[in-house]
Structures are given as structure tokens and as C-alpha cells.
Design a protein around this motif. Structure first.
Motif, PDB file in Angstrom:
ATOM      1  N   GLN A 150       6.261 -67.958  17.898  1.00 39.71           N
ATOM      2  CA  GLN A 150       7.639 -68.179  17.478  1.00 39.71           C
ATOM      3  C   GLN A 150       8.133 -69.550  17.933  1.00 39.71           C
ATOM      4  N   GLU A 151       7.822 -69.912  19.171  1.00 39.72           N
ATOM      5  CA  GLU A 151       8.268 -71.202  19.693  1.00 39.72           C
ATOM      6  C   GLU A 151       7.606 -72.360  18.948  1.00 39.72           C
ATOM      7  N   LEU A 152       6.307 -72.248  18.686  1.00 39.90           N
ATOM      8  CA  LEU A 152       5.610 -73.318  17.979  1.00 39.90           C
ATOM      9  C   LEU A 152       6.114 -73.451  16.547  1.00 39.90           C
ATOM     10  N   ALA A 153       6.377 -72.334  15.901  1.00 41.14           N
ATOM     11  CA  ALA A 153       6.877 -72.383  14.525  1.00 41.14           C
ATOM     12  C   ALA A 153       8.249 -73.044  14.473  1.00 41.14           C
ATOM     13  N   TRP A 154       9.125 -72.679  15.410  1.00 43.32           N
ATOM     14  CA  TRP A 154      10.443 -73.303  15.452  1.00 43.32           C
ATOM     15  C   TRP A 154      10.321 -74.796  15.720  1.00 43.32           C
ATOM     16  N   TYR A 155       9.437 -75.167  16.625  1.00 42.79           N
ATOM     17  CA  TYR A 155       9.260 -76.588  16.948  1.00 42.79           C
ATOM     18  C   TYR A 155       8.823 -77.373  15.717  1.00 42.79           C
ATOM     19  N   ARG A 156       7.835 -76.871  15.010  1.00 43.86           N
ATOM     20  CA  ARG A 156       7.326 -77.598  13.840  1.00 43.86           C
ATOM     21  C   ARG A 156       8.397 -77.736  12.758  1.00 43.86           C
ATOM     22  N   GLN A 157       9.258 -76.746  12.637  1.00 43.61           N
ATOM     23  CA  GLN A 157      10.303 -76.794  11.630  1.00 43.61           C
ATOM     24  C   GLN A 157      11.411 -77.774  11.994  1.00 43.61           C
ATOM     25  N   ASN A 158      11.725 -77.880  13.291  1.00 39.62           N
ATOM     26  CA  ASN A 158      12.911 -78.617  13.703  1.00 39.62           C
ATOM     27  C   ASN A 158      12.650 -79.916  14.452  1.00 39.62           C
ATOM     28  N   CYS A 159      11.445 -80.111  14.962  1.00 39.55           N
ATOM     29  CA  CYS A 159      11.216 -81.252  15.841  1.00 39.55           C
ATOM     30  C   CYS A 159      10.033 -82.122  15.445  1.00 39.55           C
ATOM     31  N   SER A 160       9.047 -81.588  14.740  1.00 39.06           N
ATOM     32  CA  SER A 160       7.763 -82.272  14.613  1.00 39.06           C
ATOM     33  C   SER A 160       7.850 -83.601  13.890  1.00 39.06           C
ATOM     34  N   THR A 216      17.961 -77.405  13.636  1.00 38.54           N
ATOM     35  CA  THR A 216      18.702 -76.932  12.474  1.00 38.54           C
ATOM     36  C   THR A 216      18.941 -75.435  12.537  1.00 38.54           C
ATOM     37  N   SER A 217      18.370 -74.737  13.501  1.00 35.65           N
ATOM     38  CA  SER A 217      18.600 -73.313  13.707  1.00 35.65           C
ATOM     39  C   SER A 217      18.501 -73.028  15.189  1.00 35.65           C
ATOM     40  N   SER A 218      18.934 -71.851  15.586  1.00 35.26           N
ATOM     41  CA  SER A 218      18.920 -71.530  17.011  1.00 35.26           C
ATOM     42  C   SER A 218      17.489 -71.513  17.534  1.00 35.26           C
ATOM     43  N   PRO A 219      17.231 -72.179  18.672  1.00 38.02           N
ATOM     44  CA  PRO A 219      15.885 -72.165  19.253  1.00 38.02           C
ATOM     45  C   PRO A 219      15.505 -70.771  19.736  1.00 38.02           C
ATOM     46  N   PRO A 220      14.233 -70.528  19.961  1.00 39.19           N
ATOM     47  CA  PRO A 220      13.809 -69.238  20.517  1.00 39.19           C
ATOM     48  C   PRO A 220      14.480 -68.983  21.863  1.00 39.19           C
ATOM     49  N   PRO A 221      14.615 -67.726  22.240  1.00 36.71           N
ATOM     50  CA  PRO A 221      15.305 -67.396  23.496  1.00 36.71           C
ATOM     51  C   PRO A 221      14.516 -67.833  24.720  1.00 36.71           C
ATOM     52  N   LEU A 222      15.225 -67.966  25.806  1.00 30.85           N
ATOM     53  CA  LEU A 222      14.637 -68.323  27.093  1.00 30.85           C
ATOM     54  C   LEU A 222      14.333 -67.070  27.910  1.00 30.85           C
ATOM     55  N   PHE A 223      13.382 -67.205  28.809  1.00 33.63           N
ATOM     56  CA  PHE A 223      13.002 -66.088  29.677  1.00 33.63           C
ATOM     57  C   PHE A 223      14.150 -65.702  30.605  1.00 33.63           C
ATOM     58  N   ALA A 271      12.161 -58.682  30.252  1.00 37.19           N
ATOM     59  CA  ALA A 271      11.894 -59.886  29.471  1.00 37.19           C
ATOM     60  C   ALA A 271      12.962 -60.068  28.412  1.00 37.19           C
ATOM     61  N   CYS A 272      14.135 -59.509  28.669  1.00 35.87           N
ATOM     62  CA  CYS A 272      15.222 -59.733  27.736  1.00 35.87           C
ATOM     63  C   CYS A 272      15.558 -61.211  27.725  1.00 35.87           C
ATOM     64  N   ALA A 273      16.042 -61.712  26.627  1.00 35.62           N
ATOM     65  CA  ALA A 273      16.247 -63.143  26.497  1.00 35.62           C
ATOM     66  C   ALA A 273      17.570 -63.429  25.835  1.00 35.62           C
ATOM     67  N   THR A 274      18.091 -64.618  26.124  1.00 32.13           N
ATOM     68  CA  THR A 274      19.357 -65.042  25.562  1.00 32.13           C
ATOM     69  C   THR A 274      19.142 -66.338  24.811  1.00 32.13           C
ATOM     70  N   ALA A 275      19.832 -66.515  23.701  1.00 35.59           N
ATOM     71  CA  ALA A 275      19.650 -67.730  22.918  1.00 35.59           C
ATOM     72  C   ALA A 275      20.165 -68.939  23.669  1.00 35.59           C
ATOM     73  N   TRP A 276      19.667 -70.110  23.255  1.00 39.96           N
ATOM     74  CA  TRP A 276      20.096 -71.360  23.889  1.00 39.96           C
ATOM     75  C   TRP A 276      21.585 -71.606  23.657  1.00 39.96           C
TER      76      TRP A 276
END
Length: 371
Positions: free
Chosen positions: A353-363, A65-72, A12-17
């Protein structure tokens, strides 16, 4: 044929967008090298750097405004095959977590079939399956909880994360295979209450053959999509294919299917597995929104399409979707389920983590309908 390598050790290692600007595919310069795949084999993929470069978005809604959470990510894919995204992060996360949409970890397993040989008769090529193997592999899919979907349902899932069964199967039978569909597939479709898609060559059929197609469609279990107009060696797409041939092979099926079936195709199954940047551009302009290669790369998930280097160079993941070969269906079903389970676990661990990032950057522009 190159088979999917099965490994039980998922990562489940992930890489940033990453910070690649979001642009539309048409804004990108066409690649210089052609990308062709022979119908009779799946070409090996070259090694690529381990970092994931996200596919450009079609319609961005907000700039983070910041890097999104990593992808699967998973090590279950062949070397050089990298999952590609095609939506901007805000759109993706909103649709990923909207109640009623497909749950994270939902997979689509597309299978490509050509011909079926009666059991006991010799098979002399690598694209034919025996009737026994077909029955065993589809029974295995049923036992694993797979249900079939149509091309329209696949499009709604890939574009909007519309709900589909968590384990979805897309059966595609290539070429002019009315007898194969009628004699070998239809009894199994009726047994499991399933459907399939015929990738049909539209420029050579007579009235009797078109009536056979209409009879199959009338069962409610058969959908028909485009697989070229003449579909012969001279019309496989390369960098030197004449412009008039490109238009004939891509646009001709639209007129034929509208005339004989009263339906307009939305998927183009590339003849011979071949595609080029120019062919994809023409297909997009003609109104196709999905395309399938002959590469076996892995299952499909929402905003997650595993692609090798030739497909990555096209910068349009939805027009170069992979398909497993029916000759390896049984083993690849198990591998796809393992990927789905790992993706589901990854989503559960990453949800907050994904929901928190969304609310900060997209909501502010696009509220997330999740409490």
C-alpha cells in the motif's frame, strides 16, 4: 517516578497523516506555556484526543494528491503520548523503503544515567542505580540483541534512515561523571564492545578534569555532547530565563568542546530536562540538530518520536527526544522490543500500500529505488 506501563496487547491501529500543511518549525508561533521537566521525576502527561496530528515536515519534496497510508500506532505508550512524524510523506516513504537503509521496526532505546552506587550501599534518591542493577540491565540488553550507537549514528538514522542495528541502544550519562564512567561503565563497555555518550557540563571543569575526559574519549568508547555550561538551578530554562543565560548555556559548550576536545557537539541534553520554544530556536541557530529531555516516553523509530503534550507544543520533535531512566532500564527494554516487533509486522502488512501510494504521488519527482 512514572514508569512505562507494559501491556502485551499491541494494537496496529493506525491514523491518517491528515491534511495539515507542511511548514518549517521556525514558521510556527512559540507556545505561550513553558515546558519544564524536573530532573528528579517524570511528569504525568494529560489526556489528549486520540487523533494523530502529524508534525510539520522540515523539507517537503511533493504534495500528495490523496491521503498517505496510515502511520503505526501502539497502545504500549502512556496516555497522552502520541508518536510524532517530522518528514513529509514522500521523503519518509522513499527513505523507509530504500534498500540498505534501516529496516522498518528498527528502534533506538535512549537511557539516561546519573550516578551508580556500589552494591550493598543505600540509595537515597530516584536517579541512582546500584552497580548490580546496572550490570544486570545492560546484560539483559545484550541478551536481547541490542548494540550501542553513537550520537552521529543516531542523527543519520533519524534524518536519513541510515542503517543501524535493528535493536540499538544509546547510553547517556549526565553531568560531570568521569569517575562513574571510568569505574562502572567502561568495564561493561569493554565486555560488550559498546560505546556511551557523556552529557557534559562544560563551564566548570579544570585542566585535570578535561584531561580525564580526553583519556576517556581516547578509549574509543566515549562520545561527549553538550549538557549546558553551568547547569545549575538558575540556568534551567524557563520562559523568564534571561536571553544572555540562554546563549551562555547553549552556545558556551560549543566553544568549550571545540577548545578542549577538538569536536563540535551536535546534541544538546537539556539541563534539568527543561526547554522552551526560545531555547530550542537558539539551539537550532547554534547548529544543534538533536535535543533530549528527561521525559520517558518510549523508543525512537525513523520518523516516529513519542512525545507528551509539552514536547508536542514545541513543534520540533528532534529537539525534544525522550529518554528512559536508567533506574527502570530492565523492564523498559522488554517493552521497547514489543513495540519494535509490532512496528515490523505493521510495515510488512502495509508495504505494498505504501509503495503504491508513493508511486502515484511522489515518483515523478523523487523515484523510489525499489523494484
Amino acid at each position: 517516578m512514572l514508569l512505562l506501563v507494559i501491556s502485551l496487547g499491541l494494537s496496529a491501529c493506525a491514523t491518517a497523516w491528515g491534511a495539515t500543511p507542511w511548514v518549517t518549525p521556525t514558521a510556527l508561533a512559540p507556545p505561550t506555556a513553558s515546558a519544564t521537566a524536573a530532573h528528579g521525576s517524570v511528569l504525568p502527561t494529560p489526556s489528549l484526543p486520540p487523533t494523530l496530528a502529524p508534525t510539520p515536515s522540515f523539507s517537503p519534496t511533493a504534495r500528495p494528491t490523496s491521503s498517505p497510508p496510515p502511520l503505526f500506532q501502539t497502545r504500549q505508550l502512556l496516555s497522552g503520548v502520541i508518536p510524532q512524524s517530522y518528514l513529509d510523506p514522500c521523503t519518509y516513504l522513499r527513505l523507509r523503503w530504500t534498500p540498505g537503509n534501516a529496516a522498518p521496526g528498527t528502534i533506538v532505546v535512549p537511557f539516561m544515567y546519573h550516578s551508580v552506587r556500589q552494591s550493598g550501599r543505600p540509595i537515597r534518591d530516584n536517579i541512582t542505580v546500584s552497580a548490580d542493577y546496572l550490570a544486570q540491565s545492560l546484560n539483559h540488553a545484550h541478551d536481547l540483541g541490542f548494540q550501542t550507537i553513537t550520537m552521529a549514528e543516531l542523527a543519520a538514522f533519524l534524518h536519513h534512515n541510515a542503517y543501524i542495528p535493528p535493536r540499538s541502544l544509546l547510553i547517556i550519562v549526565d553531568d560531570r561523571s568521569q569517575g562513574t564512567v571510568r569505574n562502572h561503565f567502561l568495564p561493561l563497555l569493554e565486555k560488550y564492545d559498546w560505546t556511551l555518550t557523556m552529557a557534559y557540563i562544560t563551564g566548570v571543569g579544570n585542566d585535570r578534569e578535561w584531561q580525564e575526559i580526553r583519556d576517556l574519549v581516547a578509549t574509543g568508547r566515549v562520545d561527549v555532547q553538550a549538557h549546558g555550561f553551568l547547569h545549575n538551578a538558575e540556568t534551567y530554562f524557563t520562559e523568564t530565563t534571561p536571553e544572555d543565560i540562554l546563549h551562555q548555556e547553549i552556545e558556551g559548550p560549543i566553544t568549550a568542546l571545540e577548545t578542549h576536545l577538538g569536536t563540535r557537539p551536535r546534541a544538546f541534553i537539556w539541563p534539568g530536562g527543561n526547554f522552551t520554544a526560545r531555547a530550542i530556536q537558539i539551539a537550532r541557530q547554534a547548529g544543534y540538530d538533536l535535543g533530549f529531555t528527561a521525559y520517558a516516553r518510549g523508543p525512537l523509530m525513523f520518523n516516529w518520536v513519542p512525545l507528551g503534550e509539552p514536547e508536542q507544543a514545541m513543534h520540533d520533535p528532534l529537539m525534544v527526544l525522550p529518554r528512559y531512566w536508567g533506574t527502570t532500564a530492565y523492564v523498559n527494554l522488554d517493552a521497547a522490543v514489543a513495540i519494535a516487533e509490532a512496528a515490523q509486522a505493521f510495515a510488512a502488512a502495509q508495504r505494498e500500500q505504501e509503495l503504491a501510494w508513493y508511486r502515484q504521488n511522489c515518483s515523478a519527482e523523487d523515484p523510489l529505488p525499489v523494484e
